[in-house]
Design a protein around this motif. Structure first.
Motif, mmCIF file in Angstrom:
data_model
loop_
_atom_site.group_PDB
_atom_site.id
_atom_site.type_symbol
_atom_site.label_atom_id
_atom_site.label_comp_id
_atom_site.label_asym_id
_atom_site.label_seq_id
_atom_site.Cartn_x
_atom_site.Cartn_y
_atom_site.Cartn_z
ATOM 1 N N VAL A 42 49.723 14.282 -4.259
ATOM 2 C CA VAL A 42 48.923 13.464 -3.338
ATOM 3 C C VAL A 42 47.502 13.351 -3.899
ATOM 4 C CG1 VAL A 42 48.209 13.155 -0.929
ATOM 5 C CG2 VAL A 42 50.310 14.390 -1.441
ATOM 6 N N PRO B 188 44.568 11.400 -0.822
ATOM 7 C CA PRO B 188 44.949 11.785 0.540
ATOM 8 C C PRO B 188 44.713 10.689 1.568
ATOM 9 C CG PRO B 188 43.761 13.570 -0.531
ATOM 10 C CD PRO B 188 43.646 12.374 -1.423
ATOM 11 N N ALA C 179 47.658 8.438 1.580
ATOM 12 C CA ALA C 179 48.804 9.110 2.196
ATOM 13 C C ALA C 179 48.672 9.127 3.713
ATOM 14 C CB ALA C 179 48.932 10.523 1.649
ATOM 15 N N ARG C 180 47.473 9.396 4.210
ATOM 16 C CA ARG C 180 47.267 9.410 5.662
ATOM 17 C C ARG C 180 47.591 8.056 6.280
ATOM 18 N NH1 ARG C 180 42.768 12.810 4.210
ATOM 19 N NH2 ARG C 180 41.379 11.015 4.059
ATOM 20 N N LEU D 170 47.921 19.881 1.840
ATOM 21 C CA LEU D 170 47.961 18.779 2.804
ATOM 22 C C LEU D 170 47.116 19.106 4.033
ATOM 23 C CD1 LEU D 170 51.771 17.976 2.617
ATOM 24 C CD2 LEU D 170 49.919 16.581 1.683
ATOM 25 N N VAL E 283 46.213 15.607 5.751
ATOM 26 C CA VAL E 283 47.336 14.672 5.660
ATOM 27 C C VAL E 283 48.394 15.122 6.663
ATOM 28 C CG1 VAL E 283 49.153 13.695 4.207
ATOM 29 C CG2 VAL E 283 46.885 14.191 3.230
#
Length: 636
Positions: free
Chosen positions: A208, A211, A214-215, A242, A247
């Motif tokens: 990741v 981040p 990804a969020r 994470l 995340v």
């Protein structure tokens, strides 16, 4: 069949909001054949792989009531290092698990593809499965999946062709593949799951790297593992990263090993979340077990910290009549037939907390926990991880040392000891001299407190590595001098003890003795000692840090003489002090009112200071944060 990965080694989710009152694991019979319900269908398909240069096989599950006139989301479900496209079917019975869930109306209809994740011409699990060529074939499968298999499935089946309707999950080696491929291709997958992910899982920073993306793009990220699985550290490191990067994800820890009992349960739990609205705020509650606290003794499984910061305690005391955990409040434990007592606490605040085990009313240290000198005795302690704890994390940075030194005290006519932090490079840079922070503990603690409970070395290492603090020595001395720690006589004795220690430190260490290179700080009782000695000797200590402390209200034998001294000397004190830095743990701090009254007197006397608050009360999490911030002010 065993799935072993020594050197290398989700189902879907969707936004129907799931309830935390739902079961936390599969019920008995969840994987049994029920002849009376509708069943899906398993077919073997062949597709041409340009990546491999051969025709490859996969199994495809279509749900009960499958119709070519409808369109479906797809889950790609991957096997382990010792399996192939039939591993899930032969050992995990995914068709039975999913059929039963459909009958209970717990699943969104979906197609499930079980591919062969070993992308090479001879893709059977034969010979040495750890052969380098075969291990590499699992990484090569990413191209085969994206460029060959997915286009084939979407041309042959009625599939919704977008990332919101595409999921990937797998077990062991396949769990690592799922995390690598899913998180590496967020334009292709919105649902990603790793079951007992193996060492082929990329490091979190590579998994990741962005981040924020990804969020925004992940609907569900599921990470799970059995608590007795030797590979759990790979899931834990991903979870820790994470969490630090905020995340949203589910970290699901369950009883079990590296086997299909765990993976079938993972499929049962995870598949119910796919392709529905998911409440990400409840992710932290979605687990059976927690992870052993970092403060446990070696190999102790309990206490466990759950992802939502609740703590699960389990103690064996078959002869006891009543057992409690005293952790801020008292929790009654429940006894089982095997003599174990168990309780899960409320969510705990960040960082370090003392606690005691109460057995039939007697306060004891938990045999599963490391012990710490605090509250005037040896007590158990537990570390609660939190998103903002990175500043005292163990990182790949240069590290200093904490050294124990004994010295003879002329005040007490006895041998005493101090702990001294030396910064990275102290022994190598022999021409360098360093400023010194004298750092004082609170009542009921001693010179070990800041080093152990306070994590002083890690805080300083990380600050120095980030160029946020100057390299310095930190001297953590025993402040227990005289009788009655808060009386004038004891404070005067402490002042003498500190003044006697300074020459010892400066003659045995490379110290910069020029003006402006000495600081004094302390918490609670140590804050009172800092006020008493530091303000009286501001020419010696131009930096003062007062954490969770203040002159006592209504205690004239302490407060009046000090305020009189400030009134008579406030010009020179203000001139000498480069920082009088005062911090409290919010209104819940037991010293809050005393401190507020003291500062109002300082205002009347025109004494300059800086004031901050860090919520958390009269506790080590507050004082760690105080040290982190105060150190950045020093010697600049």
């Amino acid at each position: 069949m065993k799935y072993i990965f020594l050197s290398l080694l989700l189902l879907f989710g969707s936004p129907t909001v799931f309830s935390q009152t739902d079961a936390k694991r599969a019920p008995e019979g969840f994987d049994s054949l029920r002849p009376e319900i509708p069943h899906g269908k398993i077919d073997t398909v062949s597709y041409s792989s340009k990546t491999v240069g051969s025709v490859r096989k996969a199994l495809v599950y279509t749900p009960p009531g499958f119709s070519k006139s409808k369109k479906y989301p797809v889950l790609y479900l991957l096997h382990g290092i010792g399996g192939d496209e039939k591993e899930w079917f032969n050992n995990g019975q995914p068709h039975l698990i999913l059929d039963n869930l459909y009958a209970q109306k717990k699943l969104q209809p979906m197609i499930v593809v079980l591919p062969n994740g070993r992308a090479m011409k001879n893709d059977r699990a034969v010979g040495n499965i750890m052969d380098a060529e075969k291990v590499q074939a699992f990484a090569t499968f990413e191209k085969d999946l994206l460029n060959d298999l997915i286009p084939f499935i979407e041309s042959k089946y009625p599939v919704i062709k977008n990332r919101e309707n595409r999921a990937i999950a797998g077990l062991s080696m396949g769990g690592g593949q799922s995390l690598n491929f899913g998180l590496g291709n967020l334009d292709k997958f919105a649902w990603v799951g790793g079951f007992s992910s193996a060492p082929n899982t990329k490091t979190p920073e590579l998994l990741v790297p962005n981040p924020e993306e990804a969020r925004k793009r992940l609907n569900l990220l599921w990470i799970s593992c059995g608590d007795n699985d030797n590979l759990i550290s790979f899931s834990k490191r991903t979870h820790d990263y994470l969490r630090k990067e905020k995340v949203p994800h589910i970290f699901y820890i369950e009883p079990g090993n590296h086997d299909f009992k765990v993976w079938k349960n993972d499929l049962y739990m995870f598949s119910q979340l796919l392709f529905k609205p998911v409440d990400k705020t409840s992710f932290s509650k979605y687990t059976e077990l927690g992870f052993p606290a970092s403060t446990n003794i070696r190999s102790a499984k309990y206490p466990q910290v759950l992802p939502d910061s609740r703590v699960l305690f389990k103690i064996k005391a078959p002869e006891a009549q009543k057992v409690q955990i005293d952790l801020g409040r008292k929790y009654d434990m429940i006894k089982s037939d095997d003599g174990f007592w168990e309780v899960t606490t409320d969510s705990m605040g960040e960082g370090f907390h003392y606690y005691s085990l109460l057995v039939d009313g007697v306060a004891l240290a938990d045999p599963n926990s490391e012990t710490f000198y605090g509250m005037g005795r040896m007590a158990s302690g537990i570390e609660i991880p939190f998103d903002g704890g990175d500043y005292y994390a163990e990182k790949n940075v240069p590290h200093g040392e904490v050294r124990m030194k004994r010295y003879f005290s002329r005040i007490s006519s006895s041998w005493r000891r101090a702990f001294i932090y030396t910064p990275p490079g102290y022994d190598q840079n022999t021409s360098d001299k360093y400023p010194v922070l004298y750092l004082l503990h609170g009542g009921g603690e001693d010179e070990r407190g800041w080093s152990t409970q306070g994590k002083t070395d890690l805080i300083m290492d990380n600050l120095i590595a980030a160029n946020k603090a100057k390299p310095m020595l930190v001297v953590m001395m025993d402040g227990n001098v005289g009788q009655g720690a808060f009386g004038e006589q004891s404070l005067r004795a402490f002042e003498g003890e500190l003044k006697g220690l300074i020459p010892f430190i400066e003659s045995n260490h490379r110290v910069d003795t020029r003006p402006g290179n000495r600081a004094l700080a302390g918490l609670s009782m140590g804050g009172l000692q800092t006020l008493y000695t530091g303000i009286k000797n501001s020419e010696l200590f131009p930096y003062l840090g007062v954490f969770s402390s203040g002159w006592f209200s209504g205690r004239n034998e302490l407060s009046s003489p000090q305020y009189d001294f400030i009134r008579d000397n406030h010009s020179s004190i203000n001139s000498n002090l480069k920082a009088l830095w005062i911090s409290m743990g919010g209104k819940e701090d037991i010293a809050y009112n005393n401190c507020k009254e003291m500062m109002s007197k300082f205002d009347e006397l025109n004494l300059k200071y800086t004031y901050t608050e860090y919520p958390g009360g009269h506790t080590w999490p507050v004082w760690r944060n105080n040290l982190y911030n105060f150190s950045q002010v020093l010697f600049k």
